[in-house]
Design a protein around this motif. Structure first.
Motif, PDB file in Angstrom:
ATOM      1  N   PRO A  93       0.833  -1.209   0.000  1.00 18.19           N
ATOM      2  CA  PRO A  93       0.000   0.000   0.000  1.00 18.19           C
ATOM      3  C   PRO A  93       0.866   1.257   0.000  1.00 18.19           C
ATOM      4  N   THR A  94       0.562   2.162  -0.912  1.00 24.08           N
ATOM      5  CA  THR A  94       1.289   3.431  -0.964  1.00 24.08           C
ATOM      6  C   THR A  94       0.660   4.407   0.022  1.00 24.08           C
ATOM      7  N   GLY A  95       1.483   5.291   0.564  1.00 28.06           N
ATOM      8  CA  GLY A  95       0.991   6.145   1.639  1.00 28.06           C
ATOM      9  C   GLY A  95       1.558   7.543   1.583  1.00 28.06           C
ATOM     10  N   ALA A  96       1.837   8.094   2.750  1.00 27.29           N
ATOM     11  CA  ALA A  96       2.282   9.477   2.849  1.00 27.29           C
ATOM     12  C   ALA A  96       3.759   9.588   2.500  1.00 27.29           C
ATOM     13  N   PHE A  97       4.091  10.656   1.800  1.00 24.56           N
ATOM     14  CA  PHE A  97       5.482  11.035   1.551  1.00 24.56           C
ATOM     15  C   PHE A  97       5.502  12.545   1.377  1.00 24.56           C
ATOM     16  N   ARG A  98       6.470  13.172   1.945  1.00 20.54           N
ATOM     17  CA  ARG A  98       6.629  14.630   1.925  1.00 20.54           C
ATOM     18  C   ARG A  98       6.090  15.259   0.638  1.00 20.54           C
ATOM     19  N   GLY A  99       5.106  16.108   0.791  1.00 19.28           N
ATOM     20  CA  GLY A  99       4.443  16.722  -0.351  1.00 19.28           C
ATOM     21  C   GLY A  99       3.098  16.111  -0.651  1.00 19.28           C
ATOM     22  N   PHE A 100       2.935  14.814  -0.344  1.00 12.83           N
ATOM     23  CA  PHE A 100       1.630  14.171  -0.293  1.00 12.83           C
ATOM     24  C   PHE A 100       0.826  14.346  -1.587  1.00 12.83           C
ATOM     25  N   GLY A 101       1.456  14.014  -2.723  1.00 12.65           N
ATOM     26  CA  GLY A 101       0.788  14.136  -4.006  1.00 12.65           C
ATOM     27  C   GLY A 101       1.203  15.367  -4.781  1.00 12.65           C
ATOM     28  N   SER A 102       1.627  16.421  -4.103  1.00 13.40           N
ATOM     29  CA  SER A 102       2.011  17.651  -4.791  1.00 13.40           C
ATOM     30  C   SER A 102       3.281  17.518  -5.629  1.00 13.40           C
ATOM     31  N   PRO A 103       4.330  16.799  -5.181  1.00 10.77           N
ATOM     32  CA  PRO A 103       5.497  16.663  -6.051  1.00 10.77           C
ATOM     33  C   PRO A 103       5.166  16.003  -7.387  1.00 10.77           C
ATOM     34  N   GLN A 104       4.279  14.991  -7.362  1.00 12.28           N
ATOM     35  CA  GLN A 104       3.869  14.353  -8.602  1.00 12.28           C
ATOM     36  C   GLN A 104       3.127  15.345  -9.502  1.00 12.28           C
ATOM     37  N   THR A 105       2.149  16.048  -8.922  1.00  8.12           N
ATOM     38  CA  THR A 105       1.339  16.995  -9.686  1.00  8.12           C
ATOM     39  C   THR A 105       2.182  18.137 -10.223  1.00  8.12           C
ATOM     40  N   CYS A 106       3.055  18.691  -9.369  1.00  9.06           N
ATOM     41  CA  CYS A 106       3.889  19.812  -9.811  1.00  9.06           C
ATOM     42  C   CYS A 106       4.862  19.384 -10.903  1.00  9.06           C
ATOM     43  N   PHE A 107       5.472  18.189 -10.771  1.00  8.72           N
ATOM     44  CA  PHE A 107       6.360  17.720 -11.824  1.00  8.72           C
ATOM     45  C   PHE A 107       5.626  17.617 -13.151  1.00  8.72           C
ATOM     46  N   ALA A 108       4.476  16.932 -13.142  1.00  9.20           N
ATOM     47  CA  ALA A 108       3.767  16.676 -14.393  1.00  9.20           C
ATOM     48  C   ALA A 108       3.262  17.965 -15.034  1.00  9.20           C
ATOM     49  N   MET A 109       2.663  18.838 -14.231  1.00 11.67           N
ATOM     50  CA  MET A 109       2.117  20.084 -14.775  1.00 11.67           C
ATOM     51  C   MET A 109       3.231  20.986 -15.295  1.00 11.67           C
ATOM     52  N   GLU A 110       4.300  21.146 -14.531  1.00 13.61           N
ATOM     53  CA  GLU A 110       5.409  21.986 -14.977  1.00 13.61           C
ATOM     54  C   GLU A 110       6.034  21.452 -16.266  1.00 13.61           C
ATOM     55  N   THR A 111       6.211  20.145 -16.324  1.00 12.55           N
ATOM     56  CA  THR A 111       6.809  19.528 -17.507  1.00 12.55           C
ATOM     57  C   THR A 111       5.902  19.712 -18.721  1.00 12.55           C
ATOM     58  N   HIS A 112       4.607  19.491 -18.527  1.00 14.99           N
ATOM     59  CA  HIS A 112       3.674  19.648 -19.641  1.00 14.99           C
ATOM     60  C   HIS A 112       3.623  21.095 -20.123  1.00 14.99           C
ATOM     61  N   ILE A 113       3.563  22.047 -19.199  1.00 16.55           N
ATOM     62  CA  ILE A 113       3.509  23.459 -19.601  1.00 16.55           C
ATOM     63  C   ILE A 113       4.782  23.858 -20.340  1.00 16.55           C
ATOM     64  N   ASN A 114       5.923  23.346 -19.901  1.00 12.66           N
ATOM     65  CA  ASN A 114       7.173  23.582 -20.648  1.00 12.66           C
ATOM     66  C   ASN A 114       7.028  23.123 -22.093  1.00 12.66           C
ATOM     67  N   HIS A 115       6.487  21.928 -22.276  1.00 11.67           N
ATOM     68  CA  HIS A 115       6.369  21.362 -23.614  1.00 11.67           C
ATOM     69  C   HIS A 115       5.355  22.130 -24.463  1.00 11.67           C
ATOM     70  N   VAL A 116       4.273  22.583 -23.835  1.00 14.56           N
ATOM     71  CA  VAL A 116       3.291  23.406 -24.560  1.00 14.56           C
ATOM     72  C   VAL A 116       3.957  24.687 -25.048  1.00 14.56           C
ATOM     73  N   ALA A 117       4.710  25.338 -24.166  1.00  8.76           N
ATOM     74  CA  ALA A 117       5.380  26.585 -24.543  1.00  8.76           C
ATOM     75  C   ALA A 117       6.331  26.363 -25.713  1.00  8.76           C
ATOM     76  N   LYS A 118       7.095  25.297 -25.663  1.00  5.29           N
ATOM     77  CA  LYS A 118       8.061  25.031 -26.733  1.00  5.29           C
ATOM     78  C   LYS A 118       7.362  24.720 -28.057  1.00  5.29           C
ATOM     79  N   GLN A 119       6.215  24.060 -27.975  1.00 12.23           N
ATOM     80  CA  GLN A 119       5.506  23.720 -29.208  1.00 12.23           C
ATOM     81  C   GLN A 119       4.923  24.950 -29.895  1.00 12.23           C
ATOM     82  N   ILE A 120       4.697  26.023 -29.153  1.00 10.33           N
ATOM     83  CA  ILE A 120       4.229  27.254 -29.789  1.00 10.33           C
ATOM     84  C   ILE A 120       5.365  28.283 -29.867  1.00 10.33           C
TER      85      ILE A 120
END
Length: 729
Positions: free
Chosen positions: A334-361
């Motif tokens: 079972p996966t559980g708590a880790f510092r950031g509690f879901g935010s590191p995953q969300t911030c990584f993915a969103m930041e990476t995607h927005i970078n790629h969107v910017a580069k594509q335009i």
């Protein structure tokens, strides 16, 4: 009353502190778990050995109360009974005086299983071969969130970009492994151990035993990072059963290999983005789907899912959004708590995607992101007005200034120009390339939604002695983040009393009230504020020479409103913000990376103690850089982790830590002590994204999953070389 750290961390620094493995208990017995070797199956039969005198075996039939670990939902048994759901699940607790004999006896236990087809990944969980692990469809939690009109938004788009980003497991690697000792005392079952949340442990023992004659006491704890939030319950339930029966102390301390193999991890998450950009280059619509691998039981996945949904657009003001999230049951730990509690995953993915969107335009990612920043006049993803001032532009200006960004960018470009090999095969000057990456991020402080008000309802007590000494009674634990100093400093500053007159009680459920758990960046924002309010009341009523006792209960600010059914309102009482910049050098031949420099700027309201917070910055950023670069934890074909020791689970060492320049913007929050918000988890949220962006900048290839290992870099470079070679032929 026992108190801790009246001289901050002196005992830990000098080796005097007694961790759970250092403590002596008269008549102590050792405990070892017998664990499932089957990832998914029904228990058909069990063959048990004859036990020598002094040895005892405990299982589901011995539980006097409920055979459950009450971690949010009642679904995880203290002892597996009729079925097993992952390799390593606890079936029995064997107790006796000799560890070697315990190991011999464990080897004689035989369990016959009727195996079922296991699901280790989200895709396998969706397929539900041999039926569902949980419920009818393996969905442990699910929610959809809407903002604006997603269809109308996409109708305005002239370009639609789709992408999948993913994150893997992360192991806590706290210095001290999981450990606890349980013993009888004054008619109670008492557990001492390495833990973050004594009242969680107290509750688990009470449920398993069927009575409230229990007590949980935190010992000095060698790190937690979330790994000692829910998992100590896994030890506490079986230990309480054994001690209730034997009336003798029993100890369980994990070896490192057992700890890595069987304890909770950070959730792997897969994000799918569909983003619409209008003719002006602005994002007008975003459809986000995310799938969380929860492991065999819900544990804390529902709360992680809620944080992932409510922060899905990070620091950006996107007018039309749809977010759908599922937490899936699988046959893994079972996966559980880790510092950031879901935010590191969300911030990584969103930041990476927005970078790629910017580069594509064909737009600079920093400029593109800044144009989409939330402002003080914005409405959040969950429909609430921004409370207070947002200072993202001011933070960005400070980050660019302290990193000397323009000159640094030119220097990196010059280095890479010298390093490039031309298409005729001429060898480059360095064989290395450099890159700069930036990430913007946030962290909601406290529990999501209205849980602080409806469920936790924290309280604290100040107990003034006749000699003027003030004792702080709160259940929040110092696991390395410095609460034993900052709590005392809050009270001392408010009372205008010397620090050495303020003592912090050991977090002991027999003494301290339930202030809520040490999680979710709530200790300063919520509990620290309660202590400040209590200290103000004490100061106003202070009487020399008398004992005085002040209790303070949590009361949410009026502006903080939340509807759990619609997910509308203030998802968090307050939000902290951060920005990271990282410079890397990549060896083009080997894919190895070196982090040259890192810069960080934060808004945490106002720092209670700047030195303590800078320690959080350095530690959190390094942990995040490890998450993004080298901390690879993979599942084998049988559902166990391939990495089993600290020799093959790679974390950053002191030699990998770059120079870190950090600063923070004063932006006081009126409902925090001295204007402070939470900061401990925030510092982990951006490093992985900034590192990934820097590597992309160096190699000129997109990356969409972490960790970004040398193998992954080489594969991206190989694919590019193969494409170029194909183009020439």
């Amino acid at each position: 009353m026992d108190t801790v750290n009246t001289t901050f961390k002196w005992d830990e620094a000098t080796g005097v502190a007694k961790y759970i493995a250092d403590r002596h208990y008269e008549g102590l017995l050792e405990g070892r778990f017998y664990r499932s070797s089957c990832p998914r199956g029904l228990i058909k039969s069990v063959s048990l050995p004859s036990l020598p005198d002094g040895y005892h075996l405990f299982g589901a039939d011995d539980v006097p109360g409920q055979n459950v670990l009450p971690i949010v939902e009642i679904d995880w048994p203290a002892f597996a009974d009729k079925e097993v759901r992952f390799v390593g699940q606890v079936i029995y607790l064997l107790v006796g005086p000799n560890p070697d004999e315990l190991e011999r006896l464990l080897g004689l236990i035989e369990v016959e299983y009727q195996p079922l087809t296991p699901a280790y990944t989200v895709e396998q969980s969706k397929a539900a071969v041999d039926g569902a692990i949980h419920g009818e469809d393996n969905v442990l939690a699910h929610h959809v969130l809407h903002r604006g009109d997603i269809d109308a938004g996409f109708a305005k788009a002239v370009k639609v970009i789709e992408e999948t980003c993913s994150t893997g497991y992360q192991e806590h690697i706290y210095l001290e492994t999981q450990g606890a000792v349980c013993y009888p005392s004054d008619g109670k079952v008492v557990l001492e151990g390495s833990m973050q949340c004594p009242w969680y442990v107290h509750h688990t023992m009470a449920v398993v035993l069927g009575h409230d004659r229990v007590r949980a006491i935190q010992c000095p704890t060698g790190g937690g990072f979330g790994g000692k939030e829910d998992f100590p319950d896994v030890l506490a339930g079986p230990l309480a059963v054994a001690v209730e029966k034997l009336q003798r102390p029993v100890r369980i301390i994990f070896e490192r290999g057992e700890d890595i193999a069987t304890t909770s991890k950070r959730h792997p998450v897969t994000f799918h983005y569909k983003t619409g950009v209008d003719k002006s280059g602005n994002i007008v619509a975003m459809d986000i789907r995310l799938d969380i691998n929860s492991g065999a039981y819900l544990s804390l996945s529902g709360i992680v899912l809620q944080r992932s949904i409510t922060t899905a657009t990070n620091v950006y003001d996107i007018p039309n959004v749809r977010v759908e999230a599922h937490a899936w049951a699988t046959n893994t730990v079972p996966t559980g708590a880790f510092r950031g509690f879901g935010s590191p995953q969300t911030c990584f993915a969103m930041e990476t995607h927005i970078n790629h969107v910017a580069k594509q335009i064909d737009e600079d990612p920093i400029v593109f992101k800044q144009r989409h920043f939330l402002t003080s006049d914005s409405t959040t993803l969950t429909g609430a007005k921004i409370y207070g001032d947002l200072v993202l532009d001011q933070m960005l200006e400070r980050l660019l200034s302290m990193s000397n960004y323009k000159l640094n960018k030119q220097s990196v470009a010059h280095f890479n120009l010298q390093a490039m090999a031309d298409k005729h095969g001429q060898q480059g000057k360095h064989g290395k390339q450099r890159g700069l990456g930036v990430a913007f991020f946030q962290h909601g402080c406290g529990f999501a939604g209205d849980l602080e008000d409806t469920l936790v309802r924290a309280k604290v007590t100040l107990d003034k002695q006749p000699d003027g000494t003030v004792q702080i009674l709160a259940s929040n634990t110092d696991i390395g983040q410095g609460l034993s100093l900052t709590f005392r400093k809050i009270v001392a500053d408010t009372l205008a009393r010397p620090m050495d007159s303020i003592q912090l009680a050991v977090p002991d459920t027999g003494i301290v009230p339930d202030s809520g758990p040490t999680v979710a960046s709530r200790s300063i924002l919520i509990v620290g504020y309660l202590l400040e309010k209590a200290a103000k009341r004490l100061k106003a009523t202070w009487i020399d020479g008398e004992n005085q006792r002040i209790e303070q209960n949590y009361l949410k600010p009026e502006y903080h409103q939340w509807d759990q059914n619609s997910y509308q309102g203030n998802a968090y009482q307050a939000t902290s913000y951060g920005m990271n910049m990282v410079e890397v050098e990549v060896d083009i031949a080997t894919g190895e990376t070196q982090i040259l420099d890192a810069w960080a700027v934060y808004d945490i309201g106002k720092a209670i103690d700047p030195v303590i917070f800078r320690g959080q910055i350095d530690g959190g950023l390094v942990q995040a850089l490890g998450y993004g670069s080298c901390e690879k934890l993979e599942l084998t074909a049988d559902g166990t982790f391939a990495q089993r020791t600290m020799a093959d689970y790679v974390i950053p060492t002191a030699l990998d830590v770059p120079s870190i320049a950090s600063d923070y913007i004063d932006n006081p929050y009126p409902y925090g002590p001295n204007g402070a918000k939470g900061g401990g988890e925030l510092t982990h949220n951006g490093g992985a994204a900034a590192f990934t962006a820097a590597v992309e900048d160096a190699i000129g290839e997109p990356l969409s999953s972490i960790p970004v290992t040398p193998e992954k870099i080489c594969l991206a470079l190989y694919d590019r070389a193969e494409q170029e070679y194909g183009d020439e032929n």
